[in-house]
Design a protein around this motif. Structure first.
Motif, mmCIF file in Angstrom:
data_model
loop_
_atom_site.group_PDB
_atom_site.id
_atom_site.type_symbol
_atom_site.label_atom_id
_atom_site.label_comp_id
_atom_site.label_asym_id
_atom_site.label_seq_id
_atom_site.Cartn_x
_atom_site.Cartn_y
_atom_site.Cartn_z
ATOM 1 N N TYR A 1 0.725 -1.273 0.105
ATOM 2 C CA TYR A 1 0.172 -0.185 0.013
ATOM 3 C C TYR A 1 0.780 1.167 -0.012
ATOM 4 O O TYR A 1 0.408 2.696 0.269
ATOM 5 C CB TYR A 1 -0.810 -0.028 1.333
ATOM 6 N N ILE A 2 2.251 1.357 -0.443
ATOM 7 C CA ILE A 2 2.816 2.200 -0.328
ATOM 8 C C ILE A 2 3.408 2.481 -1.868
ATOM 9 O O ILE A 2 3.951 1.556 -2.342
ATOM 10 C CB ILE A 2 4.348 2.036 0.719
ATOM 11 N N PHE A 3 3.592 3.781 -2.171
ATOM 12 C CA PHE A 3 3.834 4.011 -3.558
ATOM 13 C C PHE A 3 5.399 4.025 -3.750
ATOM 14 O O PHE A 3 5.958 3.558 -4.986
ATOM 15 C CB PHE A 3 3.338 5.447 -4.160
ATOM 16 N N ASN A 4 6.137 4.739 -2.676
ATOM 17 C CA ASN A 4 7.653 4.796 -3.058
ATOM 18 C C ASN A 4 8.246 5.174 -1.547
ATOM 19 O O ASN A 4 7.545 5.278 -0.805
ATOM 20 C CB ASN A 4 7.967 5.924 -4.026
ATOM 21 N N GLN A 5 9.469 5.387 -1.696
ATOM 22 C CA GLN A 5 10.239 5.562 -0.422
ATOM 23 C C GLN A 5 9.739 6.751 0.426
ATOM 24 O O GLN A 5 9.549 6.781 1.576
ATOM 25 C CB GLN A 5 11.744 5.647 -0.797
ATOM 26 N N ALA A 6 9.706 7.809 -0.282
ATOM 27 C CA ALA A 6 9.190 9.024 0.368
ATOM 28 C C ALA A 6 8.094 8.889 1.171
ATOM 29 O O ALA A 6 7.634 9.414 2.050
ATOM 30 C CB ALA A 6 9.048 9.922 -0.720
ATOM 31 N N ASP A 7 6.990 8.025 0.330
ATOM 32 C CA ASP A 7 5.710 7.860 1.044
ATOM 33 C C ASP A 7 5.801 6.991 2.376
ATOM 34 O O ASP A 7 5.371 7.122 3.331
ATOM 35 C CB ASP A 7 4.944 7.032 -0.111
ATOM 36 N N LEU A 8 6.889 5.981 2.247
ATOM 37 C CA LEU A 8 7.079 5.225 3.445
ATOM 38 C C LEU A 8 7.788 6.087 4.473
ATOM 39 O O LEU A 8 7.325 5.794 5.629
ATOM 40 C CB LEU A 8 8.028 3.973 3.046
ATOM 41 N N LEU A 9 8.561 6.830 4.122
ATOM 42 C CA LEU A 9 9.270 7.533 5.399
ATOM 43 C C LEU A 9 8.139 8.767 5.869
ATOM 44 O O LEU A 9 8.142 8.763 7.049
ATOM 45 C CB LEU A 9 10.136 8.803 4.405
ATOM 46 N N GLU A 10 7.299 9.172 4.794
ATOM 47 C CA GLU A 10 6.059 10.172 5.447
ATOM 48 C C GLU A 10 5.493 9.522 6.528
ATOM 49 O O GLU A 10 4.900 9.932 7.758
ATOM 50 C CB GLU A 10 5.629 10.732 4.245
ATOM 51 N N LYS A 11 4.920 8.077 6.040
ATOM 52 C CA LYS A 11 4.058 7.288 6.957
ATOM 53 C C LYS A 11 4.805 6.839 8.256
ATOM 54 O O LYS A 11 4.213 7.085 9.578
ATOM 55 C CB LYS A 11 3.816 6.018 6.261
ATOM 56 N N ILE A 12 5.939 6.627 8.294
ATOM 57 C CA ILE A 12 6.563 6.418 9.687
ATOM 58 C C ILE A 12 6.905 7.608 10.370
ATOM 59 O O ILE A 12 6.423 7.415 11.645
ATOM 60 C CB ILE A 12 8.015 5.661 9.362
ATOM 61 N N LYS A 13 7.357 8.737 9.801
ATOM 62 C CA LYS A 13 7.675 9.644 10.672
ATOM 63 C C LYS A 13 6.318 10.691 11.156
ATOM 64 O O LYS A 13 6.398 11.102 12.104
ATOM 65 C CB LYS A 13 8.390 10.741 9.606
ATOM 66 N N SER A 14 5.174 10.270 10.320
ATOM 67 C CA SER A 14 3.929 10.877 10.926
ATOM 68 C C SER A 14 3.354 10.162 11.861
ATOM 69 O O SER A 14 2.345 10.596 12.658
ATOM 70 C CB SER A 14 2.977 11.153 9.576
ATOM 71 N N SER A 15 3.791 8.830 12.128
ATOM 72 C CA SER A 15 3.192 7.950 12.995
ATOM 73 C C SER A 15 3.703 8.025 14.384
ATOM 74 O O SER A 15 3.089 7.865 15.649
ATOM 75 C CB SER A 15 3.014 6.650 12.450
ATOM 76 N N TYR A 16 5.004 8.536 14.452
ATOM 77 C CA TYR A 16 5.571 8.494 15.918
ATOM 78 C C TYR A 16 6.390 9.951 16.000
ATOM 79 O O TYR A 16 6.965 10.375 15.032
ATOM 80 C CB TYR A 16 6.653 7.500 15.879
ATOM 81 N N SER A 17 6.570 10.251 17.263
ATOM 82 C CA SER A 17 7.326 11.626 17.396
ATOM 83 C C SER A 17 8.722 11.203 17.538
ATOM 84 O O SER A 17 9.021 9.997 17.476
ATOM 85 C CB SER A 17 6.887 11.886 18.950
ATOM 86 N N ALA A 18 9.786 12.313 17.419
ATOM 87 C CA ALA A 18 10.952 12.337 17.173
ATOM 88 C C ALA A 18 11.792 11.645 18.236
ATOM 89 O O ALA A 18 12.598 10.988 18.232
ATOM 90 C CB ALA A 18 11.730 13.581 16.776
ATOM 91 N N ASP A 19 11.027 11.506 19.461
ATOM 92 C CA ASP A 19 11.690 11.076 20.691
ATOM 93 C C ASP A 19 11.308 9.593 20.887
ATOM 94 O O ASP A 19 11.482 9.017 21.830
ATOM 95 C CB ASP A 19 11.338 11.866 22.038
ATOM 96 N N SER A 20 10.459 9.136 20.065
ATOM 97 C CA SER A 20 10.438 7.458 20.164
ATOM 98 C C SER A 20 11.485 6.613 19.674
ATOM 99 O O SER A 20 12.480 6.887 19.000
ATOM 100 C CB SER A 20 9.136 7.289 18.936
ATOM 101 N N ILE A 21 11.200 5.440 20.306
ATOM 102 C CA ILE A 21 12.049 4.267 20.103
ATOM 103 C C ILE A 21 11.222 3.333 19.207
ATOM 104 O O ILE A 21 10.024 2.713 19.761
ATOM 105 C CB ILE A 21 12.844 3.574 21.421
#
Length: 368
Positions: free
Chosen positions: A251-271
């Motif tokens: 369900y992911i179109f490209n790497q940029a889409d994958l990065l956006e999905k991960i970064k938008s799902s978790y805060s920067a201080d997450s593990i």
């Protein structure tokens, strides 16, 4: 016997930050404070090893442990401690600082393998990790009451006659014949039942010791009444949490889409520990690892996805290796052999199958 509350803890690994800083010193100490607060509502505290990580721990930790333990002892609590690997020196002896801690009883070379609690007819048996006489030769006493084994060991009730003397097996359990086995060493919470009766449990690590230990981490609270285990429950205590997820790359179109999905799902201080699955029709480039590592506090990405033939060619064609040469030749063949589409599809299927076999355990793209 009136109702008695027992708290079981293990594998907090205080001082682990000098080996693996995934969880900070402050976070582990905060978790320890939570445990002490919970312990104040219990009568007996059982420690099943690896409260500390190793002999290289900062000595100030022992001051903290002594202060907290003394406060529990002074308020009428009992503390029973079976040392684990973390409490040993490099010569496999118990750390002398452990033996000086304010506990009711710490199992060691020069102390017996059973002690009776002052809280009632509760008998606690223990053997410390790597005890040279460790052959599980403990035998339940004839005293009426509730008999608890406090052990740092693997617990394998389905196995007999296994050569590992540090593993509690079916024949050992039958011989000891205890009412409950309070266990440390295994970092995953687990309970053991026999004929619908709970006979043992691991609380697991109180705080994550690796990025693979995701979600809540626990201690175990038990209630005894009339010499029977009436209630057992786990209590989450961790101050930090590894967040795990699986992303279907179909369900992911490209790497940029994958990065956006991960970064938008978790805060920067997450593990985070993310597993990529499904069919993937895009290339994962090296800058993907860089962006993930720079954005999150800690991250592990495991790839079990199956790339399309085009994605495999894009990811490997520039490699200075036999694999790179293979995909270079394959790409040239595909470009020149449009009429042999059937042959290309067969070749693609073979590569897909090999890719699936090689990724049965997953490929770790990054682990920081």
């Amino acid at each position: 016997m009136e109702k008695i509350k027992i708290l079981l803890i293990s594998d907090l690994h205080l001082g682990m930050e000098h080996v693996n800083p995934i969880v900070s010193k402050e976070e582990r100490l905060n978790t320890f404070d939570k445990i002490i607060s919970i312990a104040n509502d219990h009568d007996i505290i059982l420690i099943a090893g690896d409260l500390i990580n190793d002999e290289n721990i900062d000595s100030t930790y022992f001051d903290i442990l002594n202060e907290k333990f003394l406060s529990l002892i002074n308020s009428g609590k009992e503390i029973f401690y079976t040392p684990g690997d973390g409490e040993l020196t490099s010569q496999d002896n118990i750390n002398p600082s452990i033996l000086k801690l304010n506990t009711t009883f710490t199992f060691s070379d020069d102390k017996g393998s059973m002690i009776k609690s002052s809280k009632g007819d509760i008998f606690i048996y223990g053997l410390w990790s790597k005890n040279p006489s460790n052959e599980w030769d403990i035998v339940r006493s004839n005293d009426n009451g509730f008999h608890i084994g406090l052990f740092y060991a693997d617990f394998n009730p389905q196995i007999n006659n296994f050569p590992d003397k540090f593993s509690i097996k079916k024949d050992n359990i039958k011989k000891m014949n205890l009412d409950f086995y309070a266990l440390g060493k295994n970092h995953i919470f687990k309970m053991f039942k026999f004929y619908n009766k709970i006979i043992g449990a691991y609380p697991g690590s109180s705080e994550s010791c690796s990025i693979d230990e995701s979600g809540d981490r626990f201690v175990i609270s038990m209630e005894l009444e009339d010499r029977e285990l009436q209630n057992i429950r786990r209590i989450a205590v961790n101050s930090s949490k590894v967040l795990s997820d699986e992303i279907d790359c179909g369900y992911i179109f490209n790497q940029a889409d994958l990065l956006e999905k991960i970064k938008s799902s978790y805060s920067a201080d997450s593990i985070i520990h993310i597993t990529l699955s499904g069919d993937r029709d895009f290339m994962i480039e090296s800058n993907f690892i860089t962006e993930i590592s720079e954005f999150f506090r800690d991250a592990k990405i495991t790839d079990i996805s199956i790339p399309s033939l085009n994605a495999m060619i894009e990811e490997n064609i520039g490699n200075d290796s036999l694999k790179g040469i293979f995909f270079q030749i394959l790409n040239e063949k595909i470009d020149k052999s449009a009429s042999n589409k059937a042959d290309n599809e067969i070749l693609a299927e073979i590569i897909f199958q090999e890719s699936r076999n090689s990724k049965s355990e997953g490929v770790v793209l990054c682990d920081f």
